[in-house]
Design a protein around this motif. Structure first.
Motif, PDB file in Angstrom:
ATOM      1  N   THR A 274      95.122  36.684  63.192  1.00 12.95           N
ATOM      2  CA  THR A 274      96.037  35.417  63.604  1.00 12.95           C
ATOM      3  C   THR A 274      96.773  36.006  64.915  1.00 12.95           C
ATOM      4  N   LEU A 278      96.402  33.943  68.477  1.00 12.81           N
ATOM      5  CA  LEU A 278      97.595  33.563  69.073  1.00 12.81           C
ATOM      6  C   LEU A 278      97.788  34.208  70.581  1.00 12.81           C
ATOM      7  N   SER A 415      98.731  29.374  62.423  1.00  7.88           N
ATOM      8  CA  SER A 415      98.584  29.404  63.980  1.00  7.88           C
ATOM      9  C   SER A 415      98.970  28.101  64.350  1.00  7.88           C
TER      10      SER A 415
END
Length: 459
Positions: A274, A278, A415
């Motif tokens: 994750t 990002l 997210s």
């Protein structure tokens, strides 16, 4: 469509044979492993073999191949020898590396916690940690940071609090650093042709061994503390849920060793991937100001000054489209392996039992037959109409089939929230506007030249 059937006249797999390891090693060092594979794909087509020294890998790129391996013949493609290093050094027998009946039991045990509805329980933790992270960035306005480090900081905090309900930032930081040491050691060892034995406690081996010992001791101590108190006093976190879960067939609870392996697996799967998504989302937004403007307009319209609710996320589809397009161009897991237990035939080419087959989202997501201008970042690919028209296996950032990543819903949920909350207040800028990440792989997708960005307040 590519036809995948048996054939009486089988042909050999095309590809590059480098029985002397240094032949391919020079190209890989010069280009990076992902670019090396990209060039070989362009040279040999959608199904080819790479030999580097004694190791042979079959690359399967076409979406039909992904469907065949993940769905049609999934019974003969498993996670075996190619995952031995990850099992031994990092994840043990957690759900990511387990096989056969053990994997089915574990998947059944854990799946209810990670359904689209199940991950909603983490909303409060994600929002609280996002608020604390916003305060951190407010003190860094104008500073240049390594964006991956920043994103790992917040995603590690979220998953560790979700797992262990700890309030100690110092404990979280120590645990994060130790698990990341284990991850880095494992990733490096996977791609290194010559390896010192792990028991030789020098250099990085020593650092790895110390980190592993501390992580295992921490988890075992938390489990022991909970077993020593009444169940009704256990915190409502993922560890407690795993400890209370029972096998549907046997009624048995998970052993302490399996609980340890599953929590390390969840940290790995719910933190690093994750964070990388990002990081590359911020890069894409910095390069695409019109996309960034549309994103912030949607966030302002839906949220205003409020913190997001689950219902709000449904009203912010463009934000999710940005995340999906980020995972298309920059999949956190650019490659993943399957080990064949029987012979198979794909496109009239025999692949022998015991072969390692590599599926490559990084390449499939760039296939020009399935993606217009595949190198262009375009969130409009993910409108409902256009997504419905795509080949269903042209996009597999979380793998595909029965072994699709258990945490896919958690990752998208997290997210979505983090990008909305942070983009509402900040506009990270590239420290060098001409910066282009040198994409490569070290277990997960990396930028060899980092992602230095300046924290800027939204204008």
């Amino acid at each position: 469509m590519t036809t995948i059937t048996s054939s009486a006249q089988l042909t050999a797999l095309p590809g590059r044979r480098s029985p002397l390891i240094f032949d391919a090693a020079w190209d890989i060092r010069r280009k990076g492993f992902l670019q090396f594979l990209h060039d070989e794909w362009r040279r040999h087509g959608d199904l080819f073999q790479i030999q580097i020294g004694p190791r042979k890998m079959t690359l399967a790129i076409h979406p039909d191949h992904v469907h065949h391996i993940s769905i049609v013949r999934r019974d003969i493609y498993d996670k075996r020898e190619s995952y031995d290093i990850v099992r031994e050094l990092l994840l043990g027998n957690g759900v990511l590396t387990a096989t056969g009946a053990a994997w089915r039991r574990q998947r059944q045990l854990m799946s209810p916690f990670f359904t689209p509805r199940g991950v909603e329980q983490f909303l409060a933790i994600i929002i609280r940690d996002a608020q604390q992270f916003i305060a951190r960035w407010q003190g860094k306005v104008g500073s240049v940071v390594e964006m991956l480090d920043e994103m790992m900081f917040v995603t590690a905090s979220i998953i560790l609090r979700s797992l262990f309900t700890t309030e100690s930032d110092e404990t979280l930081l120590e645990l994060k650093n130790d698990v990341e040491t284990m991850i880095q050691f494992t990733a490096t060892r996977q791609i290194r042709p010559l390896r010192l034995p792990v028991w030789l406690k020098i250099g990085e081996n020593k650092r790895y061994s110390h980190a592993r010992r501390r992580v295992h001791a921490y988890i075992q101590d938390v489990i022991a503390q909970r077993r020593a108190m009444p169940v009704e006093r256990w915190p409502n976190d993922l560890l407690s849920k795993l400890m209370l879960a029972r096998d549907e067939e046997t009624g048995e609870a998970a052993s302490d060793a399996l609980l340890r392996d599953e929590t390390i697996t969840l940290f790995f799967a719910g933190h690093e991937t994750t964070a990388r998504t990002l990081t590359f989302a911020w890069y894409a937004l910095a390069k695409q100001p019109e996309v960034a403007r549309r994103l912030r307009d949607e966030i302002d319209t839906v949220l205003g000054d409020r913190e997001p609710t689950v219902e709000d996320l449904k009203r912010m589809p463009y934000t999710l489209q940005v995340i999906k397009e980020t995972m298309r161009l920059y999949p956190a897991a650019p490659l993943y392996a399957r080990d064949m237990t029987q012979d198979d035939v794909i496109d009239g080419k025999r692949i022998a039992a015991g072969s390692t087959v590599i599926l490559a989202p990084f390449l499939t997501h760039r296939h020009p037959h399935f993606w217009d201008e595949p190198e262009r970042f375009d969130p409009e690919r993910w409108t409902p109409e256009r997504e419905a028209s795509q080949h269903p296996y042209a996009y597999h950032p979380f793998a595909a089939g029965q072994r699709i990543c258990l945490g896919n819903n958690f990752s998208l949920f997290e997210s979505h929230i983090l990008l909305a909350m942070l983009a509402r207040q900040f506009t990270p800028e590239l420290a060098n506007p001409r910066h282009n990440p040198q994409l490569d792989m070290a277990g997960t997708l990396i930028s060899r030249n980092g992602m230095p960005m300046r924290i800027a307040r939204r204008r």
